[in-house]
Motif scaffolding. Structure first.
Motif, PDB file in Angstrom:
ATOM      1  N   SER A  87       0.858  -1.187   0.000  1.00 51.15           N
ATOM      2  CA  SER A  87       0.000   0.000   0.000  1.00 51.15           C
ATOM      3  C   SER A  87       0.896   1.240   0.000  1.00 51.15           C
ATOM      4  O   SER A  87       2.120   1.112  -0.059  1.00 51.15           O
ATOM      5  N   ALA A  88       0.303   2.401   0.044  1.00 52.30           N
ATOM      6  CA  ALA A  88       1.094   3.636   0.097  1.00 52.30           C
ATOM      7  C   ALA A  88       0.188   4.770   0.537  1.00 52.30           C
ATOM      8  O   ALA A  88      -1.030   4.719   0.304  1.00 52.30           O
ATOM      9  N   LEU A  89       0.769   5.779   1.144  1.00 53.57           N
ATOM     10  CA  LEU A  89      -0.003   6.975   1.474  1.00 53.57           C
ATOM     11  C   LEU A  89      -0.509   7.599   0.174  1.00 53.57           C
ATOM     12  O   LEU A  89       0.242   7.702  -0.790  1.00 53.57           O
ATOM     13  N   GLU A 124      -1.938   2.789   5.674  1.00 45.82           N
ATOM     14  CA  GLU A 124      -1.639   3.963   4.844  1.00 45.82           C
ATOM     15  C   GLU A 124      -2.898   4.677   4.340  1.00 45.82           C
ATOM     16  O   GLU A 124      -2.970   5.919   4.308  1.00 45.82           O
ATOM     17  N   GLU A 125      -3.906   3.877   3.922  1.00 44.55           N
ATOM     18  CA  GLU A 125      -5.132   4.479   3.362  1.00 44.55           C
ATOM     19  C   GLU A 125      -5.915   5.224   4.464  1.00 44.55           C
ATOM     20  O   GLU A 125      -6.436   6.320   4.240  1.00 44.55           O
ATOM     21  N   ALA A 126      -5.963   4.612   5.638  1.00 42.48           N
ATOM     22  CA  ALA A 126      -6.675   5.229   6.764  1.00 42.48           C
ATOM     23  C   ALA A 126      -5.964   6.503   7.205  1.00 42.48           C
ATOM     24  O   ALA A 126      -6.606   7.531   7.494  1.00 42.48           O
ATOM     25  N   CYS A 225     -12.746  -0.180  -0.092  1.00 44.21           N
ATOM     26  CA  CYS A 225     -12.245  -1.562  -0.127  1.00 44.21           C
ATOM     27  C   CYS A 225     -11.482  -1.683  -1.444  1.00 44.21           C
ATOM     28  O   CYS A 225     -12.024  -2.115  -2.461  1.00 44.21           O
ATOM     29  N   ARG A 226     -10.227  -1.253  -1.406  1.00 44.10           N
ATOM     30  CA  ARG A 226      -9.455  -1.155  -2.653  1.00 44.10           C
ATOM     31  C   ARG A 226      -8.345  -2.191  -2.682  1.00 44.10           C
ATOM     32  O   ARG A 226      -7.645  -2.409  -1.695  1.00 44.10           O
ATOM     33  N   ASN A 227      -8.194  -2.810  -3.833  1.00 38.86           N
ATOM     34  CA  ASN A 227      -7.092  -3.752  -4.068  1.00 38.86           C
ATOM     35  C   ASN A 227      -7.112  -4.941  -3.119  1.00 38.86           C
ATOM     36  O   ASN A 227      -6.064  -5.434  -2.704  1.00 38.86           O
TER      37      ASN A 227
HETATM   38  C1  LIG Z   1      -2.848  -4.961  -1.516  1.00 37.04           C
HETATM   39  S1  LIG Z   1      -3.447  -4.637   0.087  1.00 37.04           S
HETATM   40  C2  LIG Z   1      -4.482  -3.240  -0.187  1.00 37.04           C
HETATM   41  C3  LIG Z   1      -4.270  -2.174   0.855  1.00 37.04           C
HETATM   42  C4  LIG Z   1      -5.043  -0.873   0.628  1.00 37.04           C
HETATM   43  N1  LIG Z   1      -6.459  -1.103   0.630  1.00 37.04           N
HETATM   44  C5  LIG Z   1      -4.625  -0.219  -0.653  1.00 37.04           C
HETATM   45  O1  LIG Z   1      -5.361  -0.233  -1.640  1.00 37.04           O
HETATM   46  O2  LIG Z   1      -3.520   0.310  -0.700  1.00 37.04           O
HETATM   47  C6  LIG Z   1      -4.643  -5.974   0.327  1.00 37.04           C
HETATM   48  C7  LIG Z   1      -5.010  -6.176   1.791  1.00 37.04           C
HETATM   49  O3  LIG Z   1      -6.169  -7.023   1.842  1.00 37.04           O
HETATM   50  C8  LIG Z   1      -6.047  -7.856   2.973  1.00 37.04           C
HETATM   51  N2  LIG Z   1      -6.936  -9.028   2.849  1.00 37.04           N
HETATM   52  C9  LIG Z   1      -6.786 -10.131   2.071  1.00 37.04           C
HETATM   53  N3  LIG Z   1      -7.788 -10.997   2.273  1.00 37.04           N
HETATM   54  C10 LIG Z   1      -8.614 -10.415   3.190  1.00 37.04           C
HETATM   55  C11 LIG Z   1      -9.835 -10.819   3.804  1.00 37.04           C
HETATM   56  N4  LIG Z   1     -10.403 -11.989   3.525  1.00 37.04           N
HETATM   57  N5  LIG Z   1     -10.404  -9.982   4.698  1.00 37.04           N
HETATM   58  C12 LIG Z   1      -9.828  -8.785   4.993  1.00 37.04           C
HETATM   59  N6  LIG Z   1      -8.679  -8.348   4.457  1.00 37.04           N
HETATM   60  C13 LIG Z   1      -8.067  -9.154   3.550  1.00 37.04           C
HETATM   61  C14 LIG Z   1      -4.557  -8.197   2.996  1.00 37.04           C
HETATM   62  O4  LIG Z   1      -4.137  -8.656   4.243  1.00 37.04           O
HETATM   63  C15 LIG Z   1      -3.914  -6.879   2.586  1.00 37.04           C
HETATM   64  O5  LIG Z   1      -3.546  -6.102   3.694  1.00 37.04           O
END
Ligand SMILES: C[S@@+](CC[C@H](N)C(=O)[O-])C[C@H]1O[C@@H](n2cnc3c(N)ncnc32)[C@H](O)[C@@H]1O
Length: 288
Positions: A87-89, A124-126, A225-227
């Motif tokens: 992730s990133a700010l 980072e997103e929060a 709920c991104r990525n």
């Molecule tokens: C690539 S990061 C995305 C972080 C941030 N939302 C962003 O876009 O920068 C994906 C996150 O989803 C979480 N994740 C994966 N499966 C999940 C689940 N079943 N429930 C909640 N979080 C989950 C991972 O642990 C990870 O921290």
């Protein structure tokens, strides 16, 4: 006579053997800690498991299974290893700029603002949202509920510690997101010990939550709920989208990732795109 030595590994197995072992592995994790990886996209799951075998110095998935079944801490460790927490700010700053323009004015009409960041990685997103809410004079009445399945990430997120120190690219993204201050005002320390100020951190709660198994726990006006869903297959993406939609208050907003889509979802007609490029949608469900 010299004995020939055979060093076999998962690479020597046929695809059906690999799939068979992966199936057992998924069932063992579910049995141990209830996390269901069955509907995670198979290709990326396989890649992550392969890396895990390498790190654990074992040749076959089946070698991990007894420990997963009898040691829940190990099973959770496996989940922490398998999830991708990049992730990133101010990641995709256009999304934040659009939130500022299209969503914050609506949020301002509420006396209490609840935002759910689902899949928050290391926070980072929060943190980015907290900063922009502060600049819009909305932080004092806001609570950001940040959740993730990965407890290790949540632990880091809760401490306010940045994974990457503030650099020029971060400052640029902050500006592009609509930030109008100096980013360093929101952080203490420097380099590898840069932390979000307590004043902002206290508006964010961090809790473990599995999007694929559990219902949400608030009625937020905004969900990001991104990525996260990119790691799920189509059926699971749909299930999670429905659950997120059901959690939103009427006229609430949902933001998904740049590589995620509502196209195949059964609730596509219940969400109006208010910024299609930035994947920002508004629920059109009626109040009861
Ligand atoms: C690539 S990061 C995305 C972080 C941030 N939302 C962003 O876009 O920068 C994906 C996150 O989803 C979480 N994740 C994966 N499966 C999940 C689940 N079943 N429930 C909640 N979080 C989950 C991972 O642990 C990870 O921290």
């Amino acid at each position: 006579m010299q004995q020939e030595s055979y060093q076999t590994s998962i690479d020597d197995e046929s695809p059906w053997q690999q799939d068979f072992e992966l199936g057992l592995f998924v069932r063992a994790i579910k049995k141990s800690i209830g996390v269901d990886l069955d509907n995670y996209a198979r290709g990326s799951l396989k890649r992550r498991v392969r890396q895990l075998l390498y790190k654990q110095n074992v040749n076959f998935i089946s070698e991990l299974i007894p420990k997963i079944i009898y040691d829940a801490t190990f099973a959770q460790f496996i989940i922490n290893e398998l999830t991708v927490n990049v992730s990133a700010l101010f990641r995709n700053p256009g999304v934040f700029a659009s939130l500022l323009k299209n969503v914050f004015p609506v949020l301002a009409s509420y006396t209490r603002i609840d935002i759910w960041v689902a899949g928050c990685a290391c926070g980072e997103e929060a943190y980015s949202l907290a900063i922009l809410l502060d600049e819009a004079a909305l932080l004092e009445r806001s609570q950001i509920h940040a959740t993730d399945i990965n407890v290790e990430s949540l632990y880091i997120a809760g401490s306010g510690l940045l994974q990457r120190s503030l650099d020029r690219e971060t400052a640029q993204r902050y500006r592009m997101a609509g930030g109008c201050n100096s980013l360093s005002n929101y952080f203490n320390g420097a380099y590898k010990d840069t932390r979000l100020n307590e004043r902002l951190l206290k508006h964010i709660s961090f809790n473990q939550h599995d999007l694929t198994q559990q219902e949400g726990f608030t009625s937020p006006q905004l969900i990001l709920c991104r990525n996260v869903m990119i790691y799920f297959n189509q059926a699971l993406q749909d299930k999670v989208l429905i659950s997120l939609y059901n959690n939103l208050i009427p006229n609430g907003f949902l933001v998904i990732g740049a590589n995620e889509s509502l196209n195949q979802s059964s609730i596509a007609t219940q969400l109006l795109a208010i910024d299609k490029n930035n994947r920002i949608y508004k629920s059109i469900k009626k109040r009861d």
